[in-house]
Design a protein around this motif. Structure first.
Motif, PDB file in Angstrom:
ATOM      1  N   ASN A 152      -9.682  20.177  13.758  1.00 56.27           N
ATOM      2  CA  ASN A 152     -10.776  20.619  14.995  1.00 56.27           C
ATOM      3  C   ASN A 152      -9.991  19.822  16.184  1.00 56.27           C
ATOM      4  O   ASN A 152     -10.008  18.901  16.464  1.00 56.27           O
ATOM      5  CB  ASN A 152     -12.454  20.211  14.861  1.00 56.27           C
ATOM      6  CG  ASN A 152     -12.221  20.838  13.309  1.00 56.27           C
ATOM      7  OD1 ASN A 152     -13.454  21.986  13.534  1.00 56.27           O
ATOM      8  ND2 ASN A 152     -12.235  20.305  12.507  1.00 56.27           N
ATOM      9  N   VAL A 153      -9.767  21.260  17.461  1.00 58.22           N
ATOM     10  CA  VAL A 153      -8.675  19.923  18.568  1.00 58.22           C
ATOM     11  C   VAL A 153     -10.507  20.037  19.852  1.00 58.22           C
ATOM     12  O   VAL A 153     -11.276  21.157  19.549  1.00 58.22           O
ATOM     13  CB  VAL A 153      -8.412  21.438  18.860  1.00 58.22           C
ATOM     14  CG1 VAL A 153      -7.496  21.199  20.536  1.00 58.22           C
ATOM     15  CG2 VAL A 153      -7.236  21.760  17.897  1.00 58.22           C
ATOM     16  N   ILE A 154     -10.478  18.916  20.139  1.00 62.58           N
ATOM     17  CA  ILE A 154     -11.043  19.408  21.179  1.00 62.58           C
ATOM     18  C   ILE A 154     -10.711  19.095  22.091  1.00 62.58           C
ATOM     19  O   ILE A 154      -9.657  18.391  23.103  1.00 62.58           O
ATOM     20  CB  ILE A 154     -12.073  17.426  21.191  1.00 62.58           C
ATOM     21  CG1 ILE A 154     -12.262  17.787  19.239  1.00 62.58           C
ATOM     22  CG2 ILE A 154     -12.941  17.362  21.657  1.00 62.58           C
ATOM     23  CD1 ILE A 154     -12.419  15.797  19.247  1.00 62.58           C
ATOM     24  N   GLY A 155     -11.538  19.239  23.748  1.00 58.73           N
ATOM     25  CA  GLY A 155     -10.894  19.528  24.837  1.00 58.73           C
ATOM     26  C   GLY A 155     -11.564  20.359  26.114  1.00 58.73           C
ATOM     27  O   GLY A 155     -13.014  21.301  24.856  1.00 58.73           O
ATOM     28  N   SER A 156     -11.556  20.729  27.294  1.00 53.70           N
ATOM     29  CA  SER A 156     -12.103  21.582  28.353  1.00 53.70           C
ATOM     30  C   SER A 156     -12.060  23.010  28.458  1.00 53.70           C
ATOM     31  O   SER A 156     -12.525  24.596  28.900  1.00 53.70           O
ATOM     32  CB  SER A 156     -12.251  20.357  29.756  1.00 53.70           C
ATOM     33  OG  SER A 156     -11.002  21.146  29.901  1.00 53.70           O
ATOM     34  N   ASN A 184      -7.168  10.967  30.304  1.00 48.63           N
ATOM     35  CA  ASN A 184      -7.221   9.284  30.126  1.00 48.63           C
ATOM     36  C   ASN A 184      -7.991   8.998  28.941  1.00 48.63           C
ATOM     37  O   ASN A 184      -8.858   7.883  29.203  1.00 48.63           O
ATOM     38  CB  ASN A 184      -9.141  10.168  30.616  1.00 48.63           C
ATOM     39  CG  ASN A 184      -9.022  10.913  32.546  1.00 48.63           C
ATOM     40  OD1 ASN A 184      -8.544  10.120  33.218  1.00 48.63           O
ATOM     41  ND2 ASN A 184      -9.673  11.954  32.389  1.00 48.63           N
ATOM     42  N   GLY A 185      -6.774   9.288  27.925  1.00 50.99           N
ATOM     43  CA  GLY A 185      -6.928   8.538  27.033  1.00 50.99           C
ATOM     44  C   GLY A 185      -8.192   8.499  25.758  1.00 50.99           C
ATOM     45  O   GLY A 185      -9.143   9.103  26.354  1.00 50.99           O
ATOM     46  N   THR A 186      -8.187   8.338  24.272  1.00 50.25           N
ATOM     47  CA  THR A 186      -8.760   8.721  23.636  1.00 50.25           C
ATOM     48  C   THR A 186      -8.806   7.249  22.969  1.00 50.25           C
ATOM     49  O   THR A 186      -8.239   6.486  23.000  1.00 50.25           O
ATOM     50  CB  THR A 186      -8.822   9.341  22.580  1.00 50.25           C
ATOM     51  OG1 THR A 186      -8.438  10.777  22.892  1.00 50.25           O
ATOM     52  CG2 THR A 186      -9.594   9.498  21.199  1.00 50.25           C
ATOM     53  N   LEU A 187     -10.347   6.618  23.362  1.00 55.25           N
ATOM     54  CA  LEU A 187     -10.670   4.873  22.616  1.00 55.25           C
ATOM     55  C   LEU A 187     -11.422   5.487  21.242  1.00 55.25           C
ATOM     56  O   LEU A 187     -12.164   6.051  20.931  1.00 55.25           O
ATOM     57  CB  LEU A 187     -11.288   4.529  24.259  1.00 55.25           C
ATOM     58  CG  LEU A 187     -10.607   4.118  24.841  1.00 55.25           C
ATOM     59  CD1 LEU A 187     -10.115   4.642  25.659  1.00 55.25           C
ATOM     60  CD2 LEU A 187     -11.420   3.105  26.111  1.00 55.25           C
ATOM     61  N   LEU A 188     -10.804   4.502  20.678  1.00 50.20           N
ATOM     62  CA  LEU A 188     -11.798   3.752  19.909  1.00 50.20           C
ATOM     63  C   LEU A 188     -12.187   2.634  19.487  1.00 50.20           C
ATOM     64  O   LEU A 188     -11.474   1.445  18.959  1.00 50.20           O
ATOM     65  CB  LEU A 188     -10.946   4.419  18.097  1.00 50.20           C
ATOM     66  CG  LEU A 188     -11.409   4.128  16.918  1.00 50.20           C
ATOM     67  CD1 LEU A 188     -12.794   5.078  16.807  1.00 50.20           C
ATOM     68  CD2 LEU A 188     -11.020   4.391  15.671  1.00 50.20           C
ATOM     69  N   ARG A 189     -13.331   2.008  19.316  1.00 47.25           N
ATOM     70  CA  ARG A 189     -13.477   0.291  19.204  1.00 47.25           C
ATOM     71  C   ARG A 189     -13.010  -0.454  20.436  1.00 47.25           C
ATOM     72  O   ARG A 189     -12.332  -1.193  20.390  1.00 47.25           O
ATOM     73  CB  ARG A 189     -12.977  -0.437  17.992  1.00 47.25           C
ATOM     74  CG  ARG A 189     -13.709  -0.112  16.645  1.00 47.25           C
ATOM     75  CD  ARG A 189     -13.634  -0.506  15.349  1.00 47.25           C
ATOM     76  NE  ARG A 189     -13.316   0.440  14.476  1.00 47.25           N
ATOM     77  CZ  ARG A 189     -13.125   1.470  13.629  1.00 47.25           C
ATOM     78  NH1 ARG A 189     -12.003   1.953  13.673  1.00 47.25           N
ATOM     79  NH2 ARG A 189     -14.004   1.745  12.741  1.00 47.25           N
ATOM     80  N   SER A 190     -13.340   0.661  21.469  1.00 45.84           N
ATOM     81  CA  SER A 190     -12.798   0.150  22.896  1.00 45.84           C
ATOM     82  C   SER A 190     -11.237   0.092  22.929  1.00 45.84           C
ATOM     83  O   SER A 190     -11.063  -0.176  24.353  1.00 45.84           O
ATOM     84  CB  SER A 190     -13.013  -1.269  23.096  1.00 45.84           C
ATOM     85  OG  SER A 190     -15.046  -1.372  23.500  1.00 45.84           O
ATOM     86  N   PRO A 236     -15.412  16.760  33.997  1.00 44.93           N
ATOM     87  CA  PRO A 236     -13.868  16.637  34.450  1.00 44.93           C
ATOM     88  C   PRO A 236     -12.853  15.971  34.310  1.00 44.93           C
ATOM     89  O   PRO A 236     -11.867  15.348  34.159  1.00 44.93           O
ATOM     90  CB  PRO A 236     -14.772  16.318  35.549  1.00 44.93           C
ATOM     91  CG  PRO A 236     -16.059  16.039  35.370  1.00 44.93           C
ATOM     92  CD  PRO A 236     -16.550  16.573  34.237  1.00 44.93           C
ATOM     93  N   THR A 237     -13.025  14.511  32.322  1.00 48.48           N
ATOM     94  CA  THR A 237     -12.502  13.281  32.627  1.00 48.48           C
ATOM     95  C   THR A 237     -12.105  14.152  31.219  1.00 48.48           C
ATOM     96  O   THR A 237     -11.421  13.029  30.930  1.00 48.48           O
ATOM     97  CB  THR A 237     -13.068  11.990  32.453  1.00 48.48           C
ATOM     98  OG1 THR A 237     -14.765  12.497  31.198  1.00 48.48           O
ATOM     99  CG2 THR A 237     -14.146  11.982  33.722  1.00 48.48           C
ATOM    100  N   VAL A 238     -12.344  15.544  30.786  1.00 44.95           N
ATOM    101  CA  VAL A 238     -11.764  16.147  29.721  1.00 44.95           C
ATOM    102  C   VAL A 238     -11.165  16.553  29.548  1.00 44.95           C
ATOM    103  O   VAL A 238     -10.801  17.511  30.290  1.00 44.95           O
ATOM    104  CB  VAL A 238     -13.226  16.578  29.403  1.00 44.95           C
ATOM    105  CG1 VAL A 238     -11.788  16.953  27.474  1.00 44.95           C
ATOM    106  CG2 VAL A 238     -14.119  15.861  27.882  1.00 44.95           C
ATOM    107  N   SER A 239      -9.316  16.309  29.155  1.00 44.09           N
ATOM    108  CA  SER A 239      -7.780  17.218  29.557  1.00 44.09           C
ATOM    109  C   SER A 239      -8.463  18.905  28.502  1.00 44.09           C
ATOM    110  O   SER A 239      -9.547  19.010  27.467  1.00 44.09           O
ATOM    111  CB  SER A 239      -6.565  16.232  28.869  1.00 44.09           C
ATOM    112  OG  SER A 239      -6.887  15.214  29.445  1.00 44.09           O
ATOM    113  N   ARG A 240      -7.733  19.603  29.192  1.00 44.68           N
ATOM    114  CA  ARG A 240      -7.856  20.751  27.859  1.00 44.68           C
ATOM    115  C   ARG A 240      -7.727  20.835  27.368  1.00 44.68           C
ATOM    116  O   ARG A 240      -8.480  21.859  25.888  1.00 44.68           O
ATOM    117  CB  ARG A 240      -6.700  21.795  28.964  1.00 44.68           C
ATOM    118  CG  ARG A 240      -6.630  22.101  30.654  1.00 44.68           C
ATOM    119  CD  ARG A 240      -5.789  23.144  30.767  1.00 44.68           C
ATOM    120  NE  ARG A 240      -5.744  23.724  30.254  1.00 44.68           N
ATOM    121  CZ  ARG A 240      -6.369  24.874  30.450  1.00 44.68           C
ATOM    122  NH1 ARG A 240      -6.993  25.432  32.079  1.00 44.68           N
ATOM    123  NH2 ARG A 240      -6.301  26.696  30.281  1.00 44.68           N
TER     124      ARG A 240
END
Length: 576
Positions: free
Chosen positions: A23-27, A63-69, A38-42
């Motif tokens: 499942n692809v996540i984006g704007s 803007n990257g993907t963060l898991l547990r900071s 606005p902070t989510v890439s296409r």
């Protein structure tokens, strides 16, 4: 079980079911999970369901993907884990599969006033069997609905109501659109409950499925032709929707019953009798728990009576102390007390129409005596006045108190009772009319969603089951308020699921500080406080720092209870 992503940004929460695989996540609109932020890439990230769990990967986002900071390229996640893309917080949730399935759908192409019921003629048709009743009473109006092309969802609700009323042995009726996001279009079951060895008779025509639960397989087979015909009729509905054909069913509906019309025989009988009683001027006393619709019935009695063109005046007798109640009922003359101007009372206002005395059982004996005099003389004297004023009004009274017991105790006047209680009726509580809960819920959901300018796609099966099984001590009023509260947490196009239900309905404790909502709001509150401190209380600078509008910032400050900067600060003044 099923899985979904819950994504929370500054102003909204989005819930999307996960499909098997990637499942692809984006704007971008082509993404499986689209997040317009606005902070989510296409094409920002992807979450993939694998045999041993879930994998989240960043797709080279800005803007990257963060898991547990910590920023990640790829990592395993489990249900309950929280990860962040841009400034959007996401949580992987495991939920019941039927909380993603539509339990009752709302139409997308027409405004729904109510899932109305096609009612039988009662006193014009002689009924010999369920087959006779369906063919003679329900088939002609259903054919009229097909001609009017009211749409499949509306037609399904009419059809389901007709089957539920006509097929006496049936314990439950469901009308389903198979392979569609609409799912169940109508659902009702008798309060007696499901038979232990019952048999579901399923008849399908195209994508239309009609299901009826019978006590046994033998009885189910005997009604097979009716259920088959119903499925075929449903498959014809909503095909032609042309501008020339009317979409209103007002011309074919029998009577203007309050909406949504009940599918419960006890309630239908009450309204049938009320229609006859309304033709005369006899007094009516309505019993029922709070929230059962006593005033709704009273207004119906007025609307179908010869007094319908006259006023309908209502007053709650329990809401005022005795002196104020009498002033409201009978009116006052000018000068009866310092600064008091003359005004008409409710009896005077109701002359030529109907007065509804709600909670009459809470009225003082002295006031009861004065009301009896007004009813006998058909005129009223205002407090402090000596001129009789016309007050020829029909009285409809209601109470949740046991008037017969009060008569024996001497707390209610016998002569007034006989004057107002020519026709006595008791409205059943909602727990005795559970078959009405799906239609009532859909009606309230549709109405409240329109009120807030959003489109709700319907109610999930799991949520519908919770609503139907709950005991509803506050009756219809509580159900209406529950749905109205739940709508506040819906986004446009979403399904009303169990997560939106209150703690009382779910029977679970959702107040844990470890919930996603609490975690996200705690983090958001901390970010706003830190930004305000860094900007010296300047809200305009804080909004720019957080990349939100000032309106959004103020809304979140209010919602989260963040203390506003002190008015004495120059920077706060500059940003206010």
């Amino acid at each position: 079980m099923a899985f979904r992503i819950r994504a929370k940004s500054e102003d909204q929460t989005v819930r999307v079911a996960l499909r098997p695989g990637r499942n692809v996540i984006g704007s971008d609109p082509s993404c499986d999970i689209r997040l317009s932020h606005p902070t989510v890439s296409r094409r920002h990230a992807a979450i993939t369901q694998q045999a041993d769990g879930f994998q989240v990967e960043d797709l080279g986002s800005r803007n990257g993907t963060l898991l547990r900071s910590r920023r990640i390229d790829q990592a395993a996640v489990e249900p309950g884990d929280i990860f962040v893309i841009g400034r959007v917080v996401l949580c992987l949730e495991e939920i019941a599969a039927d909380d993603l399935e539509v339990g009752i759908a709302l139409p997308e192409d027409e405004e729904v006033e109510a899932p109305l019921v096609v009612r039988s003629g009662g006193d014009t048709t002689q009924i010999f069997s369920p087959l006779d009743r369906f063919v003679l009473d329900f088939l002609p109006p259903l054919l009229e609905l097909l001609r009017a092309d009211v749409g499949r969802v509306r037609f399904a609700q009419q059809l389901g109501s007709g089957l539920f009323e006509a097929l006496a042995p049936a314990a439950a009726v469901e009308v389903v659109e198979v392979g569609s996001s609409r799912g169940v279009l109508f659902s009702a079951e008798h309060s007696a409950g499901m038979p232990e060895n019952g048999h579901w008779l399923d008849m399908q025509a195209g994508s239309c499925l009609v299901r009826v639960l019978f006590p046994s397989r033998t009885s189910a087979l005997s009604y097979r032709p009716i259920v088959r015909s119903a499925a075929l009729l449903l498959s014809l509905a909503g095909r032609a929707r042309t501008a020339e054909e009317p979409t209103s069913i007002a011309a074919v509906a029998r009577g203007e019953r309050p909406q949504p019309a009940s599918v419960v025989e006890e309630v239908q009988r009450i309204y049938d009798e009320a229609e006859r009683v309304a033709r005369g001027d006899v007094g009516v006393l309505i019993y029922g728990e709070s929230g059962t619709g006593k005033e709704v019935l009273a207004r119906y009695l007025h609307a179908v009576s010869p007094r319908a063109e006259g006023p309908m005046v209502a007053i709650n007798c329990a809401s005022l102390p005795r002196d104020l109640l009498e002033a409201e009922l009978f009116g006052v003359e000018r000068g009866v007390a310092t600064g008091v101007e003359a005004r008409a009372g409710r009896f005077e206002q109701a002359d030529g129409g109907t007065i509804f005395l709600d909670e009459i059982g809470d009225m003082a004996l002295e006031t009861q005596a004065k009301i009896l005099r007004v009813l006998q003389e058909q005129h009223v004297f205002r407090l402090g006045g000596h001129t009789p004023r016309p007050a020829l009004a029909r009285v409809i009274a209601a109470t949740n108190r046991p008037i017969p017991e009060m008569l024996g105790a001497g707390t209610f006047r016998t002569d007034l009772y006989h004057r107002i209680a020519t026709w006595e009726v008791e409205l059943p509580p909602l727990r005795r009319r559970r078959a009405d809960i799906p239609n009532l819920s859909a009606y309230f959901l549709s109405r409240e969603a329109r009120r807030f300018g959003i489109r709700a796609s319907g109610i999930s099966r799991a949520a519908l089951r919770l609503l139907t099984n709950y005991h509803w001590p506050g009756n219809i009023r509580q159900l209406r308020n529950e749905v109205a509260r739940a709508v506040l947490f819906l986004e446009d196009g979403e399904l009303l699921d169990t997560e939106r239900m209150s703690t009382a309905i779910r029977g679970t404790n959702t107040s844990s500080s470890n919930s996603l909502e609490a975690i996200v709001e705690s983090a958001e509150r901390a970010e706003i406080v830190a930004a305000l401190e860094a900007c010296g209380g300047d809200t305009a600078a804080t909004a720019r720092r957080l990349e939100v509008s000032r309106a959004t910032l103020y809304r979140r400050i209010k919602h989260l209870g963040v203390p506003l900067p002190k008015a004495g600060s120059k920077k706060a003044e500059a940003g206010s």
